[in-house]
Design a protein around this motif. Structure first.
Motif, PDB file in Angstrom:
ATOM      1  N   PRO A  47       0.913  -1.431   0.139  1.00 51.60           N
ATOM      2  CA  PRO A  47       0.309   0.662  -0.138  1.00 51.60           C
ATOM      3  C   PRO A  47       0.879   1.513   0.365  1.00 51.60           C
ATOM      4  O   PRO A  47       1.948   1.122   0.400  1.00 51.60           O
ATOM      5  CB  PRO A  47      -1.083   0.098   1.271  1.00 51.60           C
ATOM      6  CG  PRO A  47       0.024  -1.108   1.942  1.00 51.60           C
ATOM      7  CD  PRO A  47       1.220  -1.861   1.294  1.00 51.60           C
ATOM      8  N   VAL A  48       0.302   2.670  -0.647  1.00 54.01           N
ATOM      9  CA  VAL A  48       1.505   3.405  -0.852  1.00 54.01           C
ATOM     10  C   VAL A  48      -0.083   4.671  -0.604  1.00 54.01           C
ATOM     11  O   VAL A  48      -1.420   4.450  -1.001  1.00 54.01           O
ATOM     12  CB  VAL A  48       1.775   3.494  -2.015  1.00 54.01           C
ATOM     13  CG1 VAL A  48       3.052   2.813  -1.883  1.00 54.01           C
ATOM     14  CG2 VAL A  48       0.868   3.370  -3.059  1.00 54.01           C
ATOM     15  N   GLN A  49       0.277   6.046  -0.734  1.00 52.92           N
ATOM     16  CA  GLN A  49      -0.332   7.463  -0.995  1.00 52.92           C
ATOM     17  C   GLN A  49       0.007   7.867  -1.746  1.00 52.92           C
ATOM     18  O   GLN A  49       1.109   8.326  -2.343  1.00 52.92           O
ATOM     19  CB  GLN A  49      -0.604   7.263   0.387  1.00 52.92           C
ATOM     20  CG  GLN A  49      -1.324   6.811   1.182  1.00 52.92           C
ATOM     21  CD  GLN A  49      -1.928   7.957   2.678  1.00 52.92           C
ATOM     22  OE1 GLN A  49      -0.590   9.285   2.944  1.00 52.92           O
ATOM     23  NE2 GLN A  49      -2.687   8.194   3.389  1.00 52.92           N
ATOM     24  N   VAL A  50      -0.843   8.105  -2.657  1.00 54.58           N
ATOM     25  CA  VAL A  50      -0.589   9.413  -3.949  1.00 54.58           C
ATOM     26  C   VAL A  50      -0.916  10.653  -3.679  1.00 54.58           C
ATOM     27  O   VAL A  50      -2.181  11.144  -3.707  1.00 54.58           O
ATOM     28  CB  VAL A  50      -1.016   8.307  -5.098  1.00 54.58           C
ATOM     29  CG1 VAL A  50      -1.013   9.728  -6.368  1.00 54.58           C
ATOM     30  CG2 VAL A  50      -0.560   6.812  -5.663  1.00 54.58           C
ATOM     31  N   GLU A  51      -0.098  12.240  -4.122  1.00 51.40           N
ATOM     32  CA  GLU A  51      -0.516  13.506  -3.647  1.00 51.40           C
ATOM     33  C   GLU A  51      -0.579  13.734  -5.593  1.00 51.40           C
ATOM     34  O   GLU A  51       0.865  13.514  -5.355  1.00 51.40           O
ATOM     35  CB  GLU A  51       0.443  13.803  -3.240  1.00 51.40           C
ATOM     36  CG  GLU A  51      -0.387  15.489  -2.752  1.00 51.40           C
ATOM     37  CD  GLU A  51       0.209  16.007  -1.340  1.00 51.40           C
ATOM     38  OE1 GLU A  51       0.476  16.016  -0.693  1.00 51.40           O
ATOM     39  OE2 GLU A  51       1.623  16.233  -1.839  1.00 51.40           O
ATOM     40  N   SER A  52      -1.028  14.057  -6.113  1.00 50.64           N
ATOM     41  CA  SER A  52      -1.020  15.185  -7.266  1.00 50.64           C
ATOM     42  C   SER A  52      -0.421  16.749  -7.052  1.00 50.64           C
ATOM     43  O   SER A  52      -0.930  17.253  -5.490  1.00 50.64           O
ATOM     44  CB  SER A  52      -2.474  15.440  -7.693  1.00 50.64           C
ATOM     45  OG  SER A  52      -2.262  16.266  -8.911  1.00 50.64           O
ATOM     46  N   TRP A  53       0.398  16.860  -7.442  1.00 54.49           N
ATOM     47  CA  TRP A  53       1.075  18.423  -7.192  1.00 54.49           C
ATOM     48  C   TRP A  53      -0.135  19.732  -7.055  1.00 54.49           C
ATOM     49  O   TRP A  53       0.215  20.807  -6.861  1.00 54.49           O
ATOM     50  CB  TRP A  53       2.101  18.735  -8.139  1.00 54.49           C
ATOM     51  CG  TRP A  53       3.150  17.838  -8.269  1.00 54.49           C
ATOM     52  CD1 TRP A  53       3.977  17.133  -8.525  1.00 54.49           C
ATOM     53  CD2 TRP A  53       4.562  18.159  -7.222  1.00 54.49           C
ATOM     54  NE1 TRP A  53       5.107  16.497  -8.228  1.00 54.49           N
ATOM     55  CE2 TRP A  53       5.566  17.125  -7.021  1.00 54.49           C
ATOM     56  CE3 TRP A  53       4.722  19.441  -6.696  1.00 54.49           C
ATOM     57  CZ2 TRP A  53       6.538  17.376  -6.085  1.00 54.49           C
ATOM     58  CZ3 TRP A  53       5.812  19.470  -5.761  1.00 54.49           C
ATOM     59  CH2 TRP A  53       6.849  18.538  -5.356  1.00 54.49           C
ATOM     60  N   SER A  54      -0.922  19.255  -8.148  1.00 57.85           N
ATOM     61  CA  SER A  54      -2.481  20.673  -8.329  1.00 57.85           C
ATOM     62  C   SER A  54      -3.282  20.447  -7.129  1.00 57.85           C
ATOM     63  O   SER A  54      -4.087  21.468  -7.039  1.00 57.85           O
ATOM     64  CB  SER A  54      -2.896  20.001  -9.473  1.00 57.85           C
ATOM     65  OG  SER A  54      -3.499  18.938  -9.676  1.00 57.85           O
ATOM     66  N   GLN A  55      -2.788  19.567  -6.645  1.00 59.56           N
ATOM     67  CA  GLN A  55      -3.837  19.193  -5.449  1.00 59.56           C
ATOM     68  C   GLN A  55      -3.561  18.489  -4.106  1.00 59.56           C
ATOM     69  O   GLN A  55      -3.531  17.690  -3.402  1.00 59.56           O
ATOM     70  CB  GLN A  55      -5.172  18.972  -5.378  1.00 59.56           C
ATOM     71  CG  GLN A  55      -6.215  18.916  -6.943  1.00 59.56           C
ATOM     72  CD  GLN A  55      -7.099  17.456  -7.517  1.00 59.56           C
ATOM     73  OE1 GLN A  55      -7.649  17.434  -7.057  1.00 59.56           O
ATOM     74  NE2 GLN A  55      -7.030  17.138  -7.965  1.00 59.56           N
ATOM     75  N   PRO A  56      -2.519  19.335  -3.265  1.00 60.94           N
ATOM     76  CA  PRO A  56      -1.513  19.015  -2.642  1.00 60.94           C
ATOM     77  C   PRO A  56      -2.367  18.820  -0.907  1.00 60.94           C
ATOM     78  O   PRO A  56      -1.839  18.021  -0.235  1.00 60.94           O
ATOM     79  CB  PRO A  56      -0.146  20.330  -2.084  1.00 60.94           C
ATOM     80  CG  PRO A  56      -1.337  21.990  -2.552  1.00 60.94           C
ATOM     81  CD  PRO A  56      -2.249  21.115  -3.520  1.00 60.94           C
ATOM     82  N   ASP A  57      -3.128  19.062  -0.886  1.00 58.24           N
ATOM     83  CA  ASP A  57      -4.479  18.554   0.064  1.00 58.24           C
ATOM     84  C   ASP A  57      -4.524  17.518   0.002  1.00 58.24           C
ATOM     85  O   ASP A  57      -5.652  17.283   0.863  1.00 58.24           O
ATOM     86  CB  ASP A  57      -4.974  20.426   0.565  1.00 58.24           C
ATOM     87  CG  ASP A  57      -6.545  20.005  -0.837  1.00 58.24           C
ATOM     88  OD1 ASP A  57      -6.010  19.833  -1.423  1.00 58.24           O
ATOM     89  OD2 ASP A  57      -7.389  20.723  -0.890  1.00 58.24           O
TER      90      ASP A  57
END
Length: 374
Positions: free
Chosen positions: A226-236
């Motif tokens: 398992p991992v988590q993904v964060e978009s640069w355009s939606q850092p929150d």
């Protein structure tokens, strides 16, 4: 009485001040050094640490598109970023030669059918003569064989015509499914070979994040983790995901292993080509972690400044660290979980220096005595 000259007056003044100056320099104690304000924090749980990797949003299915025949590209109908539907024409080759081949195959079929008609007629005529015993049996067999050969020629000519027509149709490159044109590798006027990539199509549907793993970490990471993904355009916002695959061999140039992550994100949340971060959970080499900015070097080892509550001084304490994360590093041993450490600016301190602990809002922190180091 004669008055003194200006030079004599200055000499008298100097001799009167000199004893006072010498008396001031003869003190035995220096002024006490003021305590230095320092930003302090306590170690945090290493379960909050993570390794972060830069990645790119990609489609689950990415197909290189090419013509099944070679020729001169005369028209390019789409550009990079265009959304296409299944069956849309993307590019066109010059069909002249292919259409000529189809016409030649059509003519060969007509000739073969004509030859078959003549052979069938001869077969029927010789069959009647054989009934009247006017021709030999071998002559009849020869006519039957000629008719079968003519039928075979017709079948071959018909197949050749079908192939020629298919090749003429292959002069149009069509989208195999709905998707977005990701890359373009040819321009109008260029002569392309059969199988040469002209476009790359990113199919609609599942979106993934492609990133690279360093050699030192790939052994401890498995598919399905398992991992988590964060978009640069939606850092929150962060979405859960799993590692789908890891390349079995390293890239010869970067010496990294290509990996793919499937993301549980709503439709439209991730767009093709966007930058993203993949967060892998930190390995539990210790129960606590400290900020990277708190690390110092002492005798070739990592160390941190720990605040002594009784004396309000700092002490440089060697620690053993685990794998570095994005902004923190786990501590294996050497540090108590409730210790107060200097979070930043340790390079300006020295062992035993007086300090005033403050938080990030510059408010004084009441430092309690820490337990024994781990």
């Amino acid at each position: 009485m004669r008055s003194r000259s200006p030079a004599a007056a200055r000499a008298v003044l100097l001799w009167s001040i000199l004893p006072l100056a010498l008396a001031g320099c003869g003190g035995d104690t220096a002024p006490e050094e003021a305590a230095r304000p320092v930003l302090v924090t306590r170690p945090m749980s290493s379960t909050h640490t993570a390794n972060a990797f830069a990645g790119e949003v990609r489609a689950r299915e990415e197909s290189p598109l090419s013509f099944r025949v070679g020729g001169k590209l005369v028209e390019r109908k789409v550009d990079v970023g265009a959304h296409v539907r299944q069956g849309d024409v993307l590019a066109v080759l010059d069909p002249g030669d292919l259409q000529a081949q189809a016409r030649a195959a059509q003519a060969q079929l007509i000739a073969a059918e004509a030859e078959l008609g003549r052979a069938r007629a001869d077969q029927a005529r010789f069959g009647k003569l054989a009934k009247d015993q006017l021709v030999s049996r071998s002559t009849v067999d020869a006519q039957n064989a000629a008719a079968e050969a003519a039928q075979g020629q017709v079948n071959a000519a018909r197949a050749n015509l079908e192939v020629a027509r298919n090749q003429a149709a292959y002069s149009q490159l069509r989208a195999p499914r709905d998707g977005v044109i990701a890359t373009r590798n040819a321009e109008a006027g260029q002569v392309v070979a059969a199988g040469q990539t002209v476009f790359s199509l990113a199919a609609d549907g599942v979106r993934e994040v492609a990133f690279a793993l360093p050699e030192g970490m790939v052994a401890g990471i498995k598919a399905g983790q398992p991992v988590q993904v964060e978009s640069w355009s939606q850092p929150d916002k962060r979405w859960n995901g799993r590692i789908r695959e890891i390349a079995p061999a390293a890239d010869p140039a970067s010496r990294t292993y290509a990996a793919r992550v499937t993301v549980d994100a709503p439709a439209g949340a991730l767009e093709l080509g966007q930058s993203a971060r993949v967060y892998l959970a930190g390995q539990r080499n210790g129960d606590i972690a400290v900020p990277l900015a708190a690390l110092q070097r002492a005798g070739g080892r990592s160390a941190v400044y720990v605040v002594d509550a009784k004396s309000s001084t700092v002490k440089l304490v060697p620690i053993q660290t685990g794998p570095y994360g994005e902004d923190r590093v786990p501590v294996k041993n050497g540090l108590a979980a409730d210790a107060w450490i200097v979070a930043a600016g340790g390079h300006l301190l020295r062992d035993g220096q007086k300090v005033v602990p403050v938080d990030r809002d510059n408010r004084p922190v009441a430092v309690a005595a820490a337990s024994t180091a781990r």
